[in-house]
Structures are given as C-alpha cells and as structure tokens.
Design a protein around this motif. Structure first.
Motif, PDB file in Angstrom:
ATOM      1  N   HIS A 162      13.219 -55.502  30.855  1.00 36.08           N
ATOM      2  CA  HIS A 162      13.869 -54.558  29.938  1.00 36.08           C
ATOM      3  C   HIS A 162      13.353 -54.709  28.508  1.00 36.08           C
ATOM      4  O   HIS A 162      13.297 -53.734  27.766  1.00 36.08           O
ATOM      5  N   ARG A 163      12.982 -55.923  28.148  1.00 36.25           N
ATOM      6  CA  ARG A 163      12.399 -56.127  26.825  1.00 36.25           C
ATOM      7  C   ARG A 163      11.077 -55.371  26.717  1.00 36.25           C
ATOM      8  O   ARG A 163      10.800 -54.710  25.709  1.00 36.25           O
ATOM      9  N   LYS A 164      10.272 -55.443  27.793  1.00 35.36           N
ATOM     10  CA  LYS A 164       8.988 -54.724  27.778  1.00 35.36           C
ATOM     11  C   LYS A 164       9.212 -53.217  27.754  1.00 35.36           C
ATOM     12  O   LYS A 164       8.467 -52.477  27.098  1.00 35.36           O
ATOM     13  N   TRP A 165      10.239 -52.762  28.466  1.00 34.98           N
ATOM     14  CA  TRP A 165      10.567 -51.339  28.480  1.00 34.98           C
ATOM     15  C   TRP A 165      10.951 -50.885  27.065  1.00 34.98           C
ATOM     16  O   TRP A 165      10.467 -49.854  26.578  1.00 34.98           O
ATOM     17  N   LEU A 166      11.801 -51.697  26.419  1.00 34.46           N
ATOM     18  CA  LEU A 166      12.197 -51.389  25.033  1.00 34.46           C
ATOM     19  C   LEU A 166      10.975 -51.316  24.122  1.00 34.46           C
ATOM     20  O   LEU A 166      10.867 -50.415  23.282  1.00 34.46           O
ATOM     21  N   ASP A 167      10.053 -52.275  24.317  1.00 36.20           N
ATOM     22  CA  ASP A 167       8.841 -52.287  23.498  1.00 36.20           C
ATOM     23  C   ASP A 167       8.045 -51.005  23.679  1.00 36.20           C
ATOM     24  O   ASP A 167       7.576 -50.415  22.702  1.00 36.20           O
ATOM     25  N   SER A 168       7.889 -50.590  24.950  1.00 33.71           N
ATOM     26  CA  SER A 168       7.072 -49.393  25.185  1.00 33.71           C
ATOM     27  C   SER A 168       7.755 -48.153  24.627  1.00 33.71           C
ATOM     28  O   SER A 168       7.098 -47.283  24.044  1.00 33.71           O
ATOM     29  N   VAL A 169       9.085 -48.069  24.778  1.00 35.25           N
ATOM     30  CA  VAL A 169       9.802 -46.908  24.235  1.00 35.25           C
ATOM     31  C   VAL A 169       9.685 -46.886  22.715  1.00 35.25           C
ATOM     32  O   VAL A 169       9.462 -45.832  22.106  1.00 35.25           O
ATOM     33  N   SER A 170       9.806 -48.054  22.096  1.00 36.50           N
ATOM     34  CA  SER A 170       9.715 -48.079  20.635  1.00 36.50           C
ATOM     35  C   SER A 170       8.324 -47.657  20.174  1.00 36.50           C
ATOM     36  O   SER A 170       8.174 -46.953  19.171  1.00 36.50           O
ATOM     37  N   ASP A 171       7.310 -48.071  20.940  1.00 39.40           N
ATOM     38  CA  ASP A 171       5.939 -47.661  20.604  1.00 39.40           C
ATOM     39  C   ASP A 171       5.768 -46.145  20.760  1.00 39.40           C
ATOM     40  O   ASP A 171       5.141 -45.484  19.925  1.00 39.40           O
ATOM     41  N   ASN A 172       6.346 -45.592  21.831  1.00 37.07           N
ATOM     42  CA  ASN A 172       6.249 -44.144  22.059  1.00 37.07           C
ATOM     43  C   ASN A 172       6.922 -43.366  20.943  1.00 37.07           C
ATOM     44  O   ASN A 172       6.386 -42.368  20.450  1.00 37.07           O
ATOM     45  N   ILE A 173       8.127 -43.836  20.558  1.00 35.86           N
ATOM     46  CA  ILE A 173       8.860 -43.112  19.515  1.00 35.86           C
ATOM     47  C   ILE A 173       8.149 -43.256  18.168  1.00 35.86           C
ATOM     48  O   ILE A 173       8.079 -42.316  17.376  1.00 35.86           O
ATOM     49  N   ALA A 174       7.577 -44.445  17.934  1.00 32.12           N
ATOM     50  CA  ALA A 174       6.883 -44.667  16.662  1.00 32.12           C
ATOM     51  C   ALA A 174       5.686 -43.731  16.528  1.00 32.12           C
ATOM     52  O   ALA A 174       5.349 -43.311  15.418  1.00 32.12           O
ATOM     53  N   ASN A 175       5.067 -43.399  17.663  1.00 30.86           N
ATOM     54  CA  ASN A 175       3.847 -42.588  17.617  1.00 30.86           C
ATOM     55  C   ASN A 175       4.086 -41.117  17.933  1.00 30.86           C
ATOM     56  O   ASN A 175       3.138 -40.403  18.253  1.00 30.86           O
ATOM     57  N   VAL A 176       5.326 -40.681  17.823  1.00 34.67           N
ATOM     58  CA  VAL A 176       5.620 -39.303  18.222  1.00 34.67           C
ATOM     59  C   VAL A 176       4.937 -38.303  17.284  1.00 34.67           C
ATOM     60  O   VAL A 176       4.662 -37.167  17.674  1.00 34.67           O
ATOM     61  N   ASN A 177       4.647 -38.733  16.072  1.00 39.32           N
ATOM     62  CA  ASN A 177       3.979 -37.824  15.128  1.00 39.32           C
ATOM     63  C   ASN A 177       2.538 -38.233  14.844  1.00 39.32           C
ATOM     64  O   ASN A 177       1.972 -37.849  13.830  1.00 39.32           O
ATOM     65  N   THR A 178       1.986 -39.055  15.740  1.00 38.73           N
ATOM     66  CA  THR A 178       0.600 -39.481  15.550  1.00 38.73           C
ATOM     67  C   THR A 178      -0.340 -38.326  15.899  1.00 38.73           C
ATOM     68  O   THR A 178      -0.429 -37.916  17.050  1.00 38.73           O
ATOM     69  N   VAL A 179      -1.013 -37.852  14.890  1.00 34.76           N
ATOM     70  CA  VAL A 179      -1.890 -36.685  15.072  1.00 34.76           C
ATOM     71  C   VAL A 179      -3.325 -37.154  15.242  1.00 34.76           C
ATOM     72  O   VAL A 179      -3.760 -38.090  14.566  1.00 34.76           O
ATOM     73  N   ARG A 180      -4.016 -36.552  16.175  1.00 34.06           N
ATOM     74  CA  ARG A 180      -5.442 -36.851  16.347  1.00 34.06           C
ATOM     75  C   ARG A 180      -6.219 -35.552  16.225  1.00 34.06           C
ATOM     76  O   ARG A 180      -5.647 -34.464  16.368  1.00 34.06           O
ATOM     77  N   SER A 181      -7.503 -35.693  15.989  1.00 30.38           N
ATOM     78  CA  SER A 181      -8.335 -34.490  15.967  1.00 30.38           C
ATOM     79  C   SER A 181      -8.526 -33.989  17.398  1.00 30.38           C
ATOM     80  O   SER A 181      -8.326 -34.741  18.357  1.00 30.38           O
ATOM     81  N   THR A 182      -8.918 -32.758  17.534  1.00 30.97           N
ATOM     82  CA  THR A 182      -9.026 -32.171  18.882  1.00 30.97           C
ATOM     83  C   THR A 182     -10.147 -32.809  19.692  1.00 30.97           C
ATOM     84  O   THR A 182     -10.176 -32.701  20.921  1.00 30.97           O
TER      85      THR A 182
END
Lengths: 112, 131
Positions: B16-36
């Motif tokens: 569950h700790r690893k799950w929390l880590d991955s979710v936090s990473d996903n939410i942190a990068n929700v606005n991570t923009v990359r070039s096409t």
C-alpha cells in the motif's frame, strides 16, 4: 531422640505411584527419594535460545530505528513493526521465565 | 516463534505504501506537458500479487498508462509544435483520487491488523494470570 523415621504402624506395602522415579515403598526404612532424571539444563537452554532470538529481534529493531533517524529507511512501518515484534517477543520470554521461577518457588514452599 | 499476522500485515503495508507512492507521482504529474514529439507522461499502476509462500502480498510489477496522452491546442506554450499542439498525460483525476483513498484505507486497515495482532499476543501471555 528420634534416630530414624519409622513408617506408621498401620501403613505397609504402599508402593510409589509411578510419577516420581526412585520413590520407595513405605515399608523400607529411611527416605528413598531421588531426583527424577531430567535432561541437564533443558529449561535453561530453551530460555537461552529464546533470549538469543529476542536479542536478534532487538538488534534489528535498533538498526531500523537508526535508519529511520538518519533517513535511510524506505519503509516507515518496518521500524515500528520490528519494535512491536521485539517487544512482544521479550514479553513472551519474560513471561515464560517468570512462570518457571513461580513453579520453582511453589515447589520450594512444599514443606511441612 | 511465529508472529505471522504481524509479518503478513507488514507485506501489505509495503504494497500500500508503494501504491500511495505511485498515486502521488501520478497526481504530481497531472499537468506535466511534453512536446508532441515526445511520449506523454505515463501514469504508473502497481499490480499486487499474493506471495507464493501463501503469507502476504507483494508488488508483482508496474504497468504504465497511455504514452499517447491527449493533445491540447496551446500555441503560446513554449513546447508547442508548429501547429500549436502540446501533449498532456492521460490521467483521470477522479480515478487517481479514488485510488488514493483506497491505498490510504488499505494502509490504515493493515496497521490496525498489526495492532490487533500485538494485542492478541499480549492477551495470550496474560492467560492464567489471576490479577
């Protein structure tokens, strides 16, 4: 002066119940009790090995505690888990030891 | 000495700790923009698997979300291509928040199991003590 403990007049031919080896019948003069043949230091050895296990659990707990303080710990729960484990194990060993000593004292009090 | 419940709950705490880590990473990068030209940020999803020993659970692996992402028309963005498009990650915030709550509750649940197991073992040591 009483020189020897003589069996009461009305009792004769009472044999040992078999629980204590070496107990003589009441008909023989003198006390015929010898200690039962127990393995040498069995309780002490068991307690000692349990103590060693507790020791290793506590050293693991201590190690993880240091890691938690220095920031090297990846999982926070590992330290608390190890400390719970160590404390329960220590409690168990100390309970076993206390019960053993209690039983010994109980036997020591067995005198008329 | 067997203290299985504590060990089993410990493996679940790790998952569950690893799950929390991955979710936090996903939410942190929700606005991570990359070039096409680049792949979008890929959301991480942990896969839980029962231990082969039958005692506990472990993370079998991580699967990744869509690298395609979704294209957004933002001509003013420094990473925008000549048509004015940038690539956003394809992360569903509602799904991530749901996972976050489940991971948190799962962690709390297993921590409660550890507490109860410890209490149970201590109760076992009190058997026969008439105090």
């Amino acid at each position: 002066m009483i020189e020897a403990i003589m069996p009461p007049a009305g009792v004769s031919g009472v044999a040992g119940a078999g629980y204590v080896t070496g107990a003589q019948g009441a008909g023989t003069p003198g006390l015929g009790l010898r200690p039962a043949q127990a393995p040498e230091g069995a309780f002490a050895a068991t307690l000692g090995s349990a103590m060693d296990e507790v020791q290793s659990l506590q050293s693991t707990s201590r190690e993880l505690g240091v890691q938690a303080l220095t920031g090297d710990l990846t999982d926070m729960h590992e330290a608390t888990l190890a400390s719970s484990r160590a404390s329960v194990a220590l409690e168990m060993v100390s309970t076993v030891r206390n019960r053993g000593v209690e039983a010994f004292n109980e036997i020591m009090r067995m005198q008329a | 000495m067997s203290m299985d419940a504590i060990g089993i709950a410990g493996t679940a705490l790790t998952v569950h700790r690893k799950w929390l880590d991955s979710v936090s990473d996903n939410i942190a990068n929700v606005n991570t923009v990359r070039s096409t030209e680049d792949a979008a940020f890929q959301a991480r999803y942990v896969t839980a698997q029962a231990d082969a020993s039958g005692q506990g659970v472990h993370v079998a692996g991580v699967s990744f979300g869509d690298a395609e992402g979704r294209l957004a028309h933002e001509p003013d963005h420094p990473l925008a291509d000549e048509d004015g498009y940038v690539r956003y990650p394809d992360i569903d915030m509602a799904e991530q928040m749901g996972s976050l709550i489940m991971a948190q509750r799962g962690y709390q649940m297993n921590a409660a199991v550890v507490d109860r197991a410890k209490e149970t073992y201590q109760a076992a040591l009190q058997i026969g003590q008439n105090r």
